[in-house]
Design an enzyme around this catalytic site. Structure first.
Site, short mmCIF file in Angstrom:
data_model
loop_
_atom_site.label_atom_id
_atom_site.label_comp_id
_atom_site.label_asym_id
_atom_site.label_seq_id
_atom_site.Cartn_x
_atom_site.Cartn_y
_atom_site.Cartn_z
N LYS A 72 -12.43 -34.27 44.06
CA LYS A 72 -12.19 -33.07 44.17
C LYS A 72 -11.92 -32.07 43.16
O LYS A 72 -11.73 -31.09 42.58
CB LYS A 72 -12.24 -32.53 45.93
CG LYS A 72 -11.12 -30.97 45.82
CD LYS A 72 -10.99 -30.93 47.62
CE LYS A 72 -9.12 -30.90 47.60
NZ LYS A 72 -9.08 -29.42 46.80
N ASN A 73 -10.36 -33.03 43.10
CA ASN A 73 -9.53 -32.13 42.00
C ASN A 73 -10.05 -31.82 40.26
O ASN A 73 -8.85 -31.58 39.64
CB ASN A 73 -7.76 -32.91 42.23
CG ASN A 73 -7.40 -32.21 43.45
OD1 ASN A 73 -8.06 -31.13 44.57
ND2 ASN A 73 -6.34 -32.90 44.13
N CYS A 120 -4.53 -24.20 50.99
CA CYS A 120 -3.84 -25.08 52.01
C CYS A 120 -2.29 -24.27 52.61
O CYS A 120 -1.93 -24.49 50.79
CB CYS A 120 -3.63 -26.48 52.10
SG CYS A 120 -5.34 -27.38 52.57
N ARG A 145 3.24 -21.43 47.16
CA ARG A 145 2.49 -21.61 45.59
C ARG A 145 2.60 -21.06 45.05
O ARG A 145 1.86 -20.12 44.50
CB ARG A 145 1.22 -22.15 46.48
CG ARG A 145 1.95 -23.57 47.34
CD ARG A 145 -0.35 -24.07 48.06
NE ARG A 145 -0.75 -25.29 46.72
CZ ARG A 145 -1.15 -25.66 47.28
NH1 ARG A 145 -1.82 -25.91 48.10
NH2 ARG A 145 -2.50 -26.25 46.01
N ASP A 154 -0.43 -35.77 47.78
CA ASP A 154 -1.63 -35.43 48.78
C ASP A 154 -1.59 -36.65 49.42
O ASP A 154 -3.01 -36.62 50.20
CB ASP A 154 -2.72 -35.11 47.81
CG ASP A 154 -3.04 -34.07 47.34
OD1 ASP A 154 -1.98 -33.08 47.50
OD2 ASP A 154 -3.46 -33.84 46.03
N ARG A 169 -12.40 -30.10 53.50
CA ARG A 169 -13.08 -29.27 52.46
C ARG A 169 -12.52 -29.96 50.88
O ARG A 169 -12.71 -30.06 50.01
CB ARG A 169 -11.30 -28.48 52.14
CG ARG A 169 -11.31 -27.11 52.54
CD ARG A 169 -10.63 -26.18 52.20
NE ARG A 169 -10.00 -26.32 50.78
CZ ARG A 169 -8.23 -26.66 50.52
NH1 ARG A 169 -7.49 -26.03 51.46
NH2 ARG A 169 -8.69 -26.64 49.25
C1 UD1 Z 1 -2.44 -29.43 42.60
C2 UD1 Z 1 -3.96 -29.87 43.58
C3 UD1 Z 1 -2.79 -30.57 45.17
C4 UD1 Z 1 -2.07 -31.55 44.79
C5 UD1 Z 1 -1.30 -31.13 43.33
C6 UD1 Z 1 0.08 -31.70 43.17
C7 UD1 Z 1 -6.29 -28.80 42.43
C8 UD1 Z 1 -6.94 -28.00 43.36
N1 UD1 Z 1 -4.59 -29.01 43.92
O1 UD1 Z 1 -2.06 -28.43 43.22
O2 UD1 Z 1 -3.60 -30.97 45.80
O3 UD1 Z 1 -1.38 -31.29 46.12
O4 UD1 Z 1 -1.86 -30.92 42.42
O5 UD1 Z 1 -0.41 -32.73 42.95
O6 UD1 Z 1 -5.82 -30.01 42.36
N2 UD1 Z 1 4.19 -24.96 41.16
C9 UD1 Z 1 5.18 -23.39 40.76
N3 UD1 Z 1 4.53 -22.36 40.57
C10 UD1 Z 1 3.62 -22.15 39.99
C11 UD1 Z 1 2.54 -23.52 39.68
C12 UD1 Z 1 3.27 -24.79 40.39
O7 UD1 Z 1 6.23 -22.88 41.15
O8 UD1 Z 1 2.92 -21.17 38.81
C13 UD1 Z 1 5.85 -25.24 42.18
C14 UD1 Z 1 4.40 -25.44 43.41
O9 UD1 Z 1 4.80 -24.32 44.13
C15 UD1 Z 1 4.49 -26.83 44.04
C16 UD1 Z 1 4.74 -27.66 42.68
O10 UD1 Z 1 4.73 -27.20 41.35
O11 UD1 Z 1 5.70 -27.05 44.57
C17 UD1 Z 1 3.17 -28.60 42.21
O12 UD1 Z 1 2.67 -27.36 41.98
P1 UD1 Z 1 0.54 -27.85 41.13
O13 UD1 Z 1 0.75 -28.95 41.09
O14 UD1 Z 1 0.75 -26.83 40.19
O15 UD1 Z 1 -0.28 -28.13 42.37
P2 UD1 Z 1 -1.27 -27.42 42.64
O16 UD1 Z 1 -2.29 -26.90 40.91
O17 UD1 Z 1 -1.00 -26.52 43.00
#
Ligand code: UD1
Length: 419
Positions: free
Chosen positions: A22-23, A116, A121, A306, A399
């Site tokens: 998915k990701n 989720c 986030r 995850d 999902r």
């Molecule tokens: C992706 C995955 C999700 C997985 C996560 C971590 C997808 C669609 N989702 O989510 O399943 O759990 O990676 O492996 O691929 N953060 C900030 N600012 C930002 C972006 C992130 O503070 O602009 C923080 C988030 O709040 C979180 C951490 O960074 O605490 C990790 O987030 P991130 O690696 O960005 O995860 P996602 O891309 O949202």
């Protein structure tokens, strides 16, 4: 909304071919817009998030065809359009269309993405990276606009290796006039897979999967074919279920190094794990002991956040005390409350950790799934529990998992899903 009915206690035996990730597929679908040509994707999992992403592409005037697990996207006549709020709110990865539209059209606007609820986030890292590449970003109350910009490229140093921000910057970098260097990048396998697709589309990318990624734009107008990488989290979910229920599971088309921390943990718990080139075999008698080491989630190659919920569920009956430290999402232990209804002994601490003391038996429960992986953890608990459990699913588990009920039934579980 759906309802899962599970009569627990059966061992799981059989062979499963793991679904596409998915990701992995979601950023590649956003990249189909950047490609400005025809993309043929294989091993595309049939998931709600994929359907919504294909709908976003259609809204942007891409031609989309889906036949089984093959999806063809023709983005040659794509137009800049507004993506309906409803679609943006369905998933987190919709934010990647900001970088993709900036690369393709030099501008674009999106509604804030959904996904989720795992704690805060923010998208600050995404926006800072795009700004650094030359995008003029304007924030509305619930919207983000990239005003008509000349993307130049440049150097971005991420303060934290965010998966989504790395992907968004990679997509935007494809539309830049010059070269881009991204530092302190996420190293997850899905990043490498996205780079593989973009390279096939003519972009020069080196370093994906390491801390530093170099991107030099380029393009070819031919057809790009890409096979989505296997889903390490769907694989981890089935392995945790088989470990806890007992049985023998062969997962085919899996990349074992992607699952290393999960496989290490399951071995520590007493499972017999045999790794082959593109498959893994797990044997368990169902009598587990708690992992010798604490499970600490982190960015790749650390234990994936995850997979934490399903691993925690697999430890509910393990002999001893298992400790989980969640280090990525502050709200990612919400499933503990629901897991306690099965009789699980879970103590949460203020520093976002969970201490699980194994209990001899779990009993059936009626619970609700509020997030995707937390919902999968409830399934893993119900499969082990005595009696019939019911999980009300607020469209969460579907999902991320393709044909999960049929797969588990094929392995010997008594499970039904009704929409
Ligand atoms: C992706 C995955 C999700 C997985 C996560 C971590 C997808 C669609 N989702 O989510 O399943 O759990 O990676 O492996 O691929 N953060 C900030 N600012 C930002 C972006 C992130 O503070 O602009 C923080 C988030 O709040 C979180 C951490 O960074 O605490 C990790 O987030 P991130 O690696 O960005 O995860 P996602 O891309 O949202």
């Amino acid at each position: 909304m759906g309802l899962w009915t599970i009569r627990g206690g059966n061992r799981l035996y059989g062979t499963v071919q793991v679904q596409g990730a998915k990701n992995g597929v979601l950023p590649v679908l956003a990249a189909c817009l950047v490609h400005n040509g025809i993309s043929v994707l294989e091993r595309v999992p049939r998931l709600r998030d994929v359907e919504y992403t294909l709908e976003i592409l259609r809204c942007l005037d891409c031609k989309v065809r889906q036949e089984g697990d093959r999806v063809t996207v023709d983005s040659r006549n794509a137009q800049l359009r507004e993506i309906p709020t409803f679609l943006m709110e369905q998933m987190r990865s919709s934010v990647l269309f900001l970088g993709a539209m900036a690369a393709r059209f030099g501008e674009g606007a999106i509604h804030m993405p959904g996904g989720c609820l795992l704690g805060p986030r923010p998208v600050d890292l995404h926006l800072a990276a795009l700004t650094k590449l030359g995008a003029r970003i304007e924030l509305g109350e619930k919207s983000i606009s990239c005003l008509k910009s000349m993307l130049t490229g440049g150097e971005v140093v991420f303060p934290f290796p965010s998966v989504g921000a790395t992907e968004n910057a990679m997509l935007a970098a494809c539309g830049c006039a010059g070269e881009t260097v991204l530092r302190n990048c996420a190293k997850e396998p899905e990043i490498e897979d996205l780079a593989k697709f973009l390279c096939a589309a003519g972009v020069q990318i080196t370093g994906a999967g390491t801390e530093t990624i170099h991107i030099r734009p380029g393009k070819h107008n031919g057809t790009v074919c890409h096979r989505v990488l296997p889903d390490r989290i769907a694989g981890a979910t089935l392995l945790c279920a088989a470990a806890a229920c007992g049985g023998k599971l062969i997962l085919r088309e899996i990349i074992c190094p992607h699952l290393k921390p999960v496989l290490d943990g399951l071995e520590e718990m007493g499972c017999n794990v045999k790794k082959q080139e593109d498959s893994v075999t797990l044997q368990s008698d169902g009598a587990l002991w708690s992992p010798a080491n604490e499970i600490i989630t982190g960015t790749y190659p650390a234990f994936p956040t995850d997979a934490q919920p399903v691993m925690l569920a697999a430890c509910l009956q393990a002999d001893g005390v298992s400790v989980f430290r969640e280090r990525i999402f502050s709200g990612r232990l919400a499933h503990a409350k629901q897991l306690r209804r099965f009789g699980g002994n879970i103590c949460l601490t203020e520093d976002c950790s969970a201490v699980v003391t194994g209990v001899p038996r779990l009993h059936s429960a009626n619970v609700e799934a509020h997030d995707l992986r937390g919902g999968a953890a409830l399934l893993v608990a119900a499969l082990q529990a005595d009696g019939e459990s019911h999980i009300v699913d607020h469209d969460r588990i579907s999902r991320g998992y393709e044909f999960l009920d049929a797969t588990l039934r094929q392995l010997g579980a008594e499970i039904d899903y009704t929409d």
